[in-house]
Motif scaffolding. Sequence first.
Motif, PDB file in Angstrom:
ATOM      1  N   GLY A  63       0.860  -1.303  -0.033  1.00  0.00           N
ATOM      2  CA  GLY A  63       0.054  -0.476  -0.210  1.00  0.00           C
ATOM      3  C   GLY A  63       0.790   1.408   0.112  1.00  0.00           C
ATOM      4  N   LYS A  64       2.124   1.166  -0.057  1.00  0.00           N
ATOM      5  CA  LYS A  64       3.180   2.510   0.300  1.00  0.00           C
ATOM      6  C   LYS A  64       3.235   3.145  -1.304  1.00  0.00           C
ATOM      7  CE  LYS A  64       5.646   1.982   4.567  1.00  0.00           C
ATOM      8  NZ  LYS A  64       6.825   1.680   5.146  1.00  0.00           N
ATOM      9  N   ILE A  65       2.432   2.057  -2.256  1.00  0.00           N
ATOM     10  CA  ILE A  65       2.340   2.799  -3.204  1.00  0.00           C
ATOM     11  C   ILE A  65       2.036   3.971  -3.414  1.00  0.00           C
ATOM     12  CG2 ILE A  65       0.419   1.464  -4.303  1.00  0.00           C
ATOM     13  CD1 ILE A  65       3.560   0.626  -6.500  1.00  0.00           C
ATOM     14  N   GLY A  66       0.722   3.894  -3.000  1.00  0.00           N
ATOM     15  CA  GLY A  66      -0.211   5.454  -2.715  1.00  0.00           C
ATOM     16  C   GLY A  66      -0.155   6.219  -1.708  1.00  0.00           C
ATOM     17  N   ILE A  67       1.353   5.885  -1.205  1.00  0.00           N
ATOM     18  CA  ILE A  67       1.488   7.527  -0.248  1.00  0.00           C
ATOM     19  C   ILE A  67       2.564   8.301  -0.670  1.00  0.00           C
ATOM     20  CG2 ILE A  67       2.324   7.795   2.178  1.00  0.00           C
ATOM     21  CD1 ILE A  67      -0.160   6.446   1.916  1.00  0.00           C
ATOM     22  N   ASP A  68       2.696   9.392  -1.011  1.00  0.00           N
ATOM     23  CA  ASP A  68       4.060  10.504  -1.058  1.00  0.00           C
ATOM     24  C   ASP A  68       5.077  10.333  -1.392  1.00  0.00           C
ATOM     25  OD1 ASP A  68       0.981  11.782  -2.707  1.00  0.00           O
ATOM     26  OD2 ASP A  68       0.755  13.135  -1.068  1.00  0.00           O
ATOM     27  N   ASP A  69       5.388  10.377  -1.844  1.00  0.00           N
ATOM     28  CA  ASP A  69       6.523  10.030  -1.506  1.00  0.00           C
ATOM     29  C   ASP A  69       7.857  10.927  -0.923  1.00  0.00           C
ATOM     30  OD1 ASP A  69       6.681   8.243  -3.900  1.00  0.00           O
ATOM     31  OD2 ASP A  69       8.066   9.623  -5.505  1.00  0.00           O
ATOM     32  N   TYR A  70       7.510  12.482  -0.371  1.00  0.00           N
ATOM     33  CA  TYR A  70       7.746  13.571  -0.114  1.00  0.00           C
ATOM     34  C   TYR A  70       7.659  13.231   1.830  1.00  0.00           C
ATOM     35  CZ  TYR A  70       4.238  15.924   2.419  1.00  0.00           C
ATOM     36  OH  TYR A  70       3.170  16.420   2.988  1.00  0.00           O
ATOM     37  N   ILE A  71       6.404  11.941   1.554  1.00  0.00           N
ATOM     38  CA  ILE A  71       6.593  11.933   3.458  1.00  0.00           C
ATOM     39  C   ILE A  71       7.568  10.430   3.296  1.00  0.00           C
ATOM     40  CG2 ILE A  71       4.531  10.267   5.274  1.00  0.00           C
ATOM     41  CD1 ILE A  71       2.236  12.765   3.223  1.00  0.00           C
ATOM     42  N   LEU A  72       7.330   9.773   3.021  1.00  0.00           N
ATOM     43  CA  LEU A  72       8.260   7.825   2.804  1.00  0.00           C
ATOM     44  C   LEU A  72       9.425   9.108   2.906  1.00  0.00           C
ATOM     45  CD1 LEU A  72       6.201   5.849   0.258  1.00  0.00           C
ATOM     46  CD2 LEU A  72       6.354   5.965   2.799  1.00  0.00           C
ATOM     47  N   LYS A  73      10.011   9.522   2.458  1.00  0.00           N
ATOM     48  CA  LYS A  73      11.293   9.887   2.696  1.00  0.00           C
ATOM     49  C   LYS A  73      11.971  10.854   3.130  1.00  0.00           C
ATOM     50  CE  LYS A  73      12.310   8.240  -2.708  1.00  0.00           C
ATOM     51  NZ  LYS A  73      12.584   8.987  -3.893  1.00  0.00           N
ATOM     52  N   LYS A  74      11.072  11.785   4.149  1.00  0.00           N
ATOM     53  CA  LYS A  74      10.807  12.979   4.675  1.00  0.00           C
ATOM     54  C   LYS A  74      12.143  12.248   5.624  1.00  0.00           C
ATOM     55  CE  LYS A  74       8.594  15.523   7.654  1.00  0.00           C
ATOM     56  NZ  LYS A  74       7.716  16.907   8.172  1.00  0.00           N
ATOM     57  N   PRO A  75      13.263  13.057   5.691  1.00  0.00           N
ATOM     58  CA  PRO A  75      14.152  13.188   6.625  1.00  0.00           C
ATOM     59  C   PRO A  75      14.070  12.713   8.496  1.00  0.00           C
ATOM     60  CG  PRO A  75      14.804  14.485   5.399  1.00  0.00           C
ATOM     61  CD  PRO A  75      13.555  14.890   5.268  1.00  0.00           C
ATOM     62  N   GLY A  76      13.287  13.894   8.766  1.00  0.00           N
ATOM     63  CA  GLY A  76      12.814  14.437  10.267  1.00  0.00           C
ATOM     64  C   GLY A  76      11.904  13.365  10.736  1.00  0.00           C
ATOM     65  N   LYS A  77      10.869  14.004  11.528  1.00  0.00           N
ATOM     66  CA  LYS A  77       9.803  13.670  12.089  1.00  0.00           C
ATOM     67  C   LYS A  77       8.625  14.456  11.459  1.00  0.00           C
ATOM     68  CE  LYS A  77       8.393  13.448  17.060  1.00  0.00           C
ATOM     69  NZ  LYS A  77       7.324  13.853  17.438  1.00  0.00           N
ATOM     70  N   LEU A  78       8.134  13.047  11.485  1.00  0.00           N
ATOM     71  CA  LEU A  78       6.542  13.834  11.093  1.00  0.00           C
ATOM     72  C   LEU A  78       6.109  14.228  11.080  1.00  0.00           C
ATOM     73  CD1 LEU A  78       5.611  10.241   9.206  1.00  0.00           C
ATOM     74  CD2 LEU A  78       7.132  12.049   8.169  1.00  0.00           C
ATOM     75  N   THR A  79       5.039  15.291  10.934  1.00  0.00           N
ATOM     76  CA  THR A  79       3.655  16.075  11.911  1.00  0.00           C
ATOM     77  C   THR A  79       2.691  14.456  11.879  1.00  0.00           C
ATOM     78  OG1 THR A  79       2.390  16.265   9.479  1.00  0.00           O
ATOM     79  CG2 THR A  79       3.793  17.481   9.845  1.00  0.00           C
TER      80      THR A  79
END
Length: 561
Positions: free
Chosen positions: A423-439
Amino acid sequence: MVVSFRKRWDDALRSGTVFRLSSKLPSRRAPMSEHRSSNQSNDVFDYKKRIALLEAENTLLRGFIDIGRTLGTEHRFEKLIPMIIEKISLHLNCERSTLFMVDWQKGQLWSQYAQGLTTQTVTIDLKIGLAGASFLSDRIINVTDAYEHHMFNPYFDHTTGFRTRSVLCVPIRSEQHRPIGVIQLLNRKTGSFTQDDERFVLSSIEEFTPAIEQGRLQTDQVIQWFQHLRSTIDFERGTLFLYDPETDMLVSRYAEGLKEGQSIRLDLHLGIAGRVAVTGTHMNIPDAYADFRFDRRTDDQTGFHTRNILCVPVSNAKGEIVGVLQAINKKRGAFTDSDLNVLTSMASIIAIAVENAVLFTEQRNQFKSLLQVMAASIDAKDTLTAGHSEIVENLSLAIGRKLGLTEEELDVLSVAALLHDYGKIGIDDYILKKPGKLTPEEYAQIQKHVDITYHILSKMYFASNYRKVPIIAASHHERLDGSGYSHGSRDADIPLMGKIIAVADVYEALTANRHYRNAMPPEKAFEILKDEVSKGKLDGKIVETLESCIFQTTDPGSADP
Ligand SMILES: [Fe+2]
């Protein structure tokens, strides 16, 4: 006890007659004079009874031989099943016969073959009627008058004008003992269905379920074939060679006299087996050493002395040679024409299994490669997590093996683990590759990959044994205390395989580099995993099992990490 018709058939072929006394009949006949002196009227009764039994046995045996011949001559499954069903029907002298297979998803039985119906497929609800009752209860149902039975469904009679009287339903189980269908026979023309009829159908089923279900050419099956052969022909060694197109050689699939793991490889242009494979013609060699075509090098290497050989080709439905079946050293005299018949018939049965095994392997490879492409497409989104799915699959399998899961269960676990993050296929790349903490919003987004995995996988067609893959794959972020996502399921509601994948997933994530942190050593990862166990989130036994897998990798007998 179920009588093996193939044994009877082989016995009959060997003796050249269909008349044969079975174990049911007295094995020794007392001289008539002794009977006469004791009680003449009992003698007459006993004698008539014996004749009646003999006639019944003879009829039964004729049926077995008939079906045996069908198995021996017809390779194509789609033709084999109707032929066998019709022969059962003919032998039992009934008006209609149907082979129903189960469709668990729809809760129905559907007619794989219905005698008299060429195009129409009959489907019946599992909960209605005698066939469904027989299937669900896993019992034979034998009724003289269907209308007297509370489970009988007269719908078909009403719509077709057919009048059902007697009914015999026999459930069918696969070789793995899974219920797969029912044979239904209607209206025995003379009287009701007997216990002998039940026995006959059971024995026939025993023989053709491998043709329905068999996908793999299993060693047990091959050994069983040789046991059948040996009960008919007394020989010293048997070998089944299969043709390997890659090397253009014959490779022994099973060779008596060899240790496990050993095999014989033969050049096609050498020896009797090679010649039979090339010409497609059987050979009966009464004196091997006197025959210039015999290659005695194997004898010289092994110290075995070959006296005589009977060798037949194994050919598929297209007539292509797929192997050779060979019997060596008949214990008394030379091999006869009757031995040749038996070996040829066995070769036909083997050919069906070989063909099914090839198809099975092709389909399986195709399925596996599709899964690998799917897993690779997730990897392609992020090179840093590339290989995650495959490592989680391997870790899950190692845990599953140690926990004693069956091969079938491991297959399911393998697929679910490989696709758990699809299902990660449907998640935006910028979130998957974000280096810092997620909002919190981004974290909520990434959690959605579980539901996307479920939705995509539940749209894929999976064979019945893989049907739980979407649920298992989508449960890998659930936690035992209900704090996981996406359903917040608790311990008892999370599938065991989901719990296994969860542990493997966390361990892999901790011990690999991520955008937001570096990889940690296994010892540190297990500290975290055990902490999760103490908080009631992960399964302690599964974490322990993984730990034993990881720290025993130097032991060659341990599972793959
Ligand atoms: Fe995940």
